[in-house]
Design a protein around this motif. Sequence first.
Motif, PDB file in Angstrom:
ATOM      1  N   ARG A 135       0.871  -1.171   0.000  1.00 54.41           N
ATOM      2  CA  ARG A 135       0.000   0.000   0.000  1.00 54.41           C
ATOM      3  C   ARG A 135       0.908   1.221   0.000  1.00 54.41           C
ATOM      4  N   ILE A 136       0.687   2.128  -0.934  1.00 58.51           N
ATOM      5  CA  ILE A 136       1.570   3.300  -1.026  1.00 58.51           C
ATOM      6  C   ILE A 136       0.739   4.579  -1.125  1.00 58.51           C
TER       7      ILE A 136
ATOM      8  N   ASN B  36      -0.424  -1.106  -4.466  1.00 56.97           N
ATOM      9  CA  ASN B  36       0.702  -1.014  -5.389  1.00 56.97           C
ATOM     10  C   ASN B  36       0.908  -2.330  -6.134  1.00 56.97           C
ATOM     11  N   PHE B  37       0.601  -2.322  -7.424  1.00 56.52           N
ATOM     12  CA  PHE B  37       0.850  -3.490  -8.261  1.00 56.52           C
ATOM     13  C   PHE B  37       1.847  -3.147  -9.374  1.00 56.52           C
ATOM     14  N   SER B  38       2.773  -2.237  -9.045  1.00 55.02           N
ATOM     15  CA  SER B  38       3.790  -1.842 -10.026  1.00 55.02           C
ATOM     16  C   SER B  38       5.149  -1.719  -9.375  1.00 55.02           C
ATOM     17  N   SER B  39       5.510  -2.698  -8.584  1.00 55.85           N
ATOM     18  CA  SER B  39       6.781  -2.606  -7.869  1.00 55.85           C
ATOM     19  C   SER B  39       7.615  -3.845  -8.115  1.00 55.85           C
ATOM     20  N   ASN B  40       8.937  -3.664  -8.137  1.00 54.84           N
ATOM     21  CA  ASN B  40       9.843  -4.813  -8.228  1.00 54.84           C
ATOM     22  C   ASN B  40      10.282  -5.296  -6.851  1.00 54.84           C
ATOM     23  N   ASN B  41       9.696  -4.742  -5.818  1.00 55.39           N
ATOM     24  CA  ASN B  41      10.034  -5.128  -4.441  1.00 55.39           C
ATOM     25  C   ASN B  41       9.281  -6.428  -4.099  1.00 55.39           C
ATOM     26  N   TYR B  42       9.565  -7.479  -4.914  1.00 52.13           N
ATOM     27  CA  TYR B  42       8.777  -8.715  -4.886  1.00 52.13           C
ATOM     28  C   TYR B  42       8.621  -9.349  -3.505  1.00 52.13           C
TER      29      TYR B  42
ATOM     30  N   MET C 203      -3.218   4.043 -21.331  1.00 51.07           N
ATOM     31  CA  MET C 203      -3.031   5.023 -20.280  1.00 51.07           C
ATOM     32  C   MET C 203      -4.369   5.356 -19.596  1.00 51.07           C
ATOM     33  N   ALA C 204      -5.459   5.320 -20.375  1.00 53.99           N
ATOM     34  CA  ALA C 204      -6.779   5.594 -19.784  1.00 53.99           C
ATOM     35  C   ALA C 204      -7.156   4.479 -18.804  1.00 53.99           C
ATOM     36  N   ALA C 205      -6.851   3.238 -19.163  1.00 51.59           N
ATOM     37  CA  ALA C 205      -7.164   2.111 -18.272  1.00 51.59           C
ATOM     38  C   ALA C 205      -6.353   2.217 -16.982  1.00 51.59           C
ATOM     39  N   SER C 206      -5.094   2.582 -17.123  1.00 52.68           N
ATOM     40  CA  SER C 206      -4.240   2.725 -15.952  1.00 52.68           C
ATOM     41  C   SER C 206      -4.762   3.838 -15.030  1.00 52.68           C
ATOM     42  N   ARG C 207      -5.179   4.948 -15.638  1.00 50.63           N
ATOM     43  CA  ARG C 207      -5.715   6.075 -14.875  1.00 50.63           C
ATOM     44  C   ARG C 207      -7.029   5.686 -14.166  1.00 50.63           C
ATOM     45  N   ALA C 208      -7.892   4.956 -14.883  1.00 55.45           N
ATOM     46  CA  ALA C 208      -9.179   4.542 -14.298  1.00 55.45           C
ATOM     47  C   ALA C 208      -8.940   3.618 -13.094  1.00 55.45           C
ATOM     48  N   LEU C 209      -7.955   2.753 -13.208  1.00 54.62           N
ATOM     49  CA  LEU C 209      -7.633   1.862 -12.080  1.00 54.62           C
ATOM     50  C   LEU C 209      -7.106   2.654 -10.895  1.00 54.62           C
ATOM     51  N   PHE C 210      -6.263   3.632 -11.202  1.00 56.46           N
ATOM     52  CA  PHE C 210      -5.712   4.485 -10.144  1.00 56.46           C
ATOM     53  C   PHE C 210      -6.853   5.182  -9.391  1.00 56.46           C
ATOM     54  N   ASN C 211      -7.818   5.664 -10.137  1.00 53.79           N
ATOM     55  CA  ASN C 211      -8.958   6.345  -9.515  1.00 53.79           C
ATOM     56  C   ASN C 211      -9.772   5.399  -8.644  1.00 53.79           C
ATOM     57  N   ARG C 212      -9.652   4.091  -8.897  1.00 52.26           N
ATOM     58  CA  ARG C 212     -10.330   3.098  -8.042  1.00 52.26           C
ATOM     59  C   ARG C 212      -9.382   2.474  -7.033  1.00 52.26           C
ATOM     60  N   GLY C 213      -8.243   3.112  -6.833  1.00 52.94           N
ATOM     61  CA  GLY C 213      -7.365   2.693  -5.735  1.00 52.94           C
ATOM     62  C   GLY C 213      -6.382   1.579  -6.045  1.00 52.94           C
ATOM     63  N   VAL C 214      -6.160   1.308  -7.359  1.00 53.93           N
ATOM     64  CA  VAL C 214      -5.203   0.250  -7.724  1.00 53.93           C
ATOM     65  C   VAL C 214      -4.187   0.829  -8.703  1.00 53.93           C
ATOM     66  N   PHE C 215      -2.921   0.827  -8.300  1.00 50.26           N
ATOM     67  CA  PHE C 215      -1.875   1.384  -9.156  1.00 50.26           C
ATOM     68  C   PHE C 215      -1.239   0.275  -9.992  1.00 50.26           C
TER      69      PHE C 215
ATOM     70  N   THR D 202      -8.996  -7.787  -5.026  1.00 52.16           N
ATOM     71  CA  THR D 202      -9.434  -6.441  -5.405  1.00 52.16           C
ATOM     72  C   THR D 202      -8.830  -6.033  -6.748  1.00 52.16           C
ATOM     73  N   ALA D 203      -7.534  -6.306  -6.923  1.00 60.51           N
ATOM     74  CA  ALA D 203      -6.871  -5.920  -8.177  1.00 60.51           C
ATOM     75  C   ALA D 203      -7.549  -6.608  -9.365  1.00 60.51           C
ATOM     76  N   ALA D 204      -7.774  -7.939  -9.259  1.00 60.50           N
ATOM     77  CA  ALA D 204      -8.374  -8.678 -10.377  1.00 60.50           C
ATOM     78  C   ALA D 204      -9.766  -8.131 -10.699  1.00 60.50           C
ATOM     79  N   GLU D 205     -10.527  -7.861  -9.642  1.00 57.08           N
ATOM     80  CA  GLU D 205     -11.892  -7.357  -9.810  1.00 57.08           C
ATOM     81  C   GLU D 205     -11.895  -5.988 -10.515  1.00 57.08           C
ATOM     82  N   ARG D 206     -11.064  -5.077 -10.043  1.00 53.93           N
ATOM     83  CA  ARG D 206     -11.035  -3.729 -10.627  1.00 53.93           C
ATOM     84  C   ARG D 206     -10.503  -3.743 -12.065  1.00 53.93           C
ATOM     85  N   ILE D 207      -9.502  -4.577 -12.327  1.00 54.28           N
ATOM     86  CA  ILE D 207      -8.943  -4.645 -13.677  1.00 54.28           C
ATOM     87  C   ILE D 207     -10.023  -5.140 -14.639  1.00 54.28           C
TER      88      ILE D 207
END
Length: 397
Positions: free
Chosen positions: A32-33, A42-48, A330-342, A373-378
């Motif tokens: 969570r960031i 946060n689903f865009s990190s290499n901090n696996y 980029m629109a899909a990425s932005r829409a996900l961000f607006n729903r709390g998933v980066f 949550t990520a799968a659902e929002r995507i």
Amino acid sequence: MRLSFIDEEIVALKEKGRYRFLRRLSTPQDARIVIEGEEVLNFSSNNYLGLANHPEVVAALADFAARYGVGAGASRLISGHMDVHAELEEAMARFKGAEACLTFSAGYMANLGILSTLGDSGATIFSDEWNHASIVDGCRLSRARVEVYRHADVTHLEELLRASSARRKIVVTDGVFSMDGDVAPLPDIVEVKDRHGAILVVDDAHATGVLPPGGRGSADAFGLSGRVEILMGTFSKALGTYGAYLCSTRRMVEFFINKCRPFIFNTGLPPAVAGATLASLGILAREPERLKALWDNERLFREEMGARGRRVESDTAIVPILVGSDGDTMAASRALFNRGVFVHGIRPPTVPEGTGRLRLTLMATHTAGMVRTAAERIDEVLRERGIGNDGTVAAKG
Ligand SMILES: *Cc1c(COP(=O)(O)O)cnc(C)c1O
């Protein structure tokens, strides 16, 4: 006037939807960031493995800084080779089952170094078309001829090797491809490079600390460590710190210490970072449950997407979700961000034209709830845009 080309290029990038900008993060690189002032998953990190901000790794950094200072103060061959560098190199060689190891200040630097040092004017480098940009730039810096083979196509690689009369042949591949998360077909590559007397370099930036059984990299996952001449990887991803390594024979390391300009003319890894990396390696060995948590999350995400009729091609921690055009991506990425998933959108030139995608990465520190949550929002966001499984937009009735 002299600088007007800069404005022109920036305007052109914006018109093409390829303009890039930095986003500000106000927290550690965790599940969570807070980014751009918004709290998101946060689903865009290499901090696996969650090691970038692990208390023991943070404490080791402070401890080694107190003992050796912050900077190495000189290149390794002058006076910047400290006990902690030697200890880290010994530990990495043991971890990778290699004779010896040499560290670099970054993965980018390591690839520039490996390819420019091996690739002299009589050599040919055979490079997978989807290799990381640092490999591409290493090829450019070398004096070698460069032949690009179709992605993961070992038949094509062999055709090129057979047709080549170079006196030194070098094959280079990502172990886990950074944009698609697929694993290189190493068993076939190893056979072919042996048949043609080539040297194999494998970049395990996204395999180290990620792939089963022990996070020792892609060659180890196939039981082929002893048959790859150069195992390269980074500390900056799953190990959560910074820098990179090359593991090979003692002879090869000796050769690089003497010939590799990005090693010779670059200040050594900060000792505090080397010490923190030793702590990360210790945690990785001691807590196999971290790796298992990562694989559980990979499996859960695939299941959750599958339950929504969406196929997931990758079987690693990197999951590409094809969208298509730059604008839609980029629109899909932005829409996900607006729903709390980066989830970052990736566009050309990083990926081929028309294959814009969301590039999702899983971490051991995601809870099952976060993954669901990520799968659902995507799925929601793609459905709203009429984007199907393969990134094609369904005809709107
Ligand atoms: C990230 C990455 C690198 C570069 O490593 P840095 O330590 O970030 O410079 C090299 N190769 C691959 C495949 C990568 O993903």
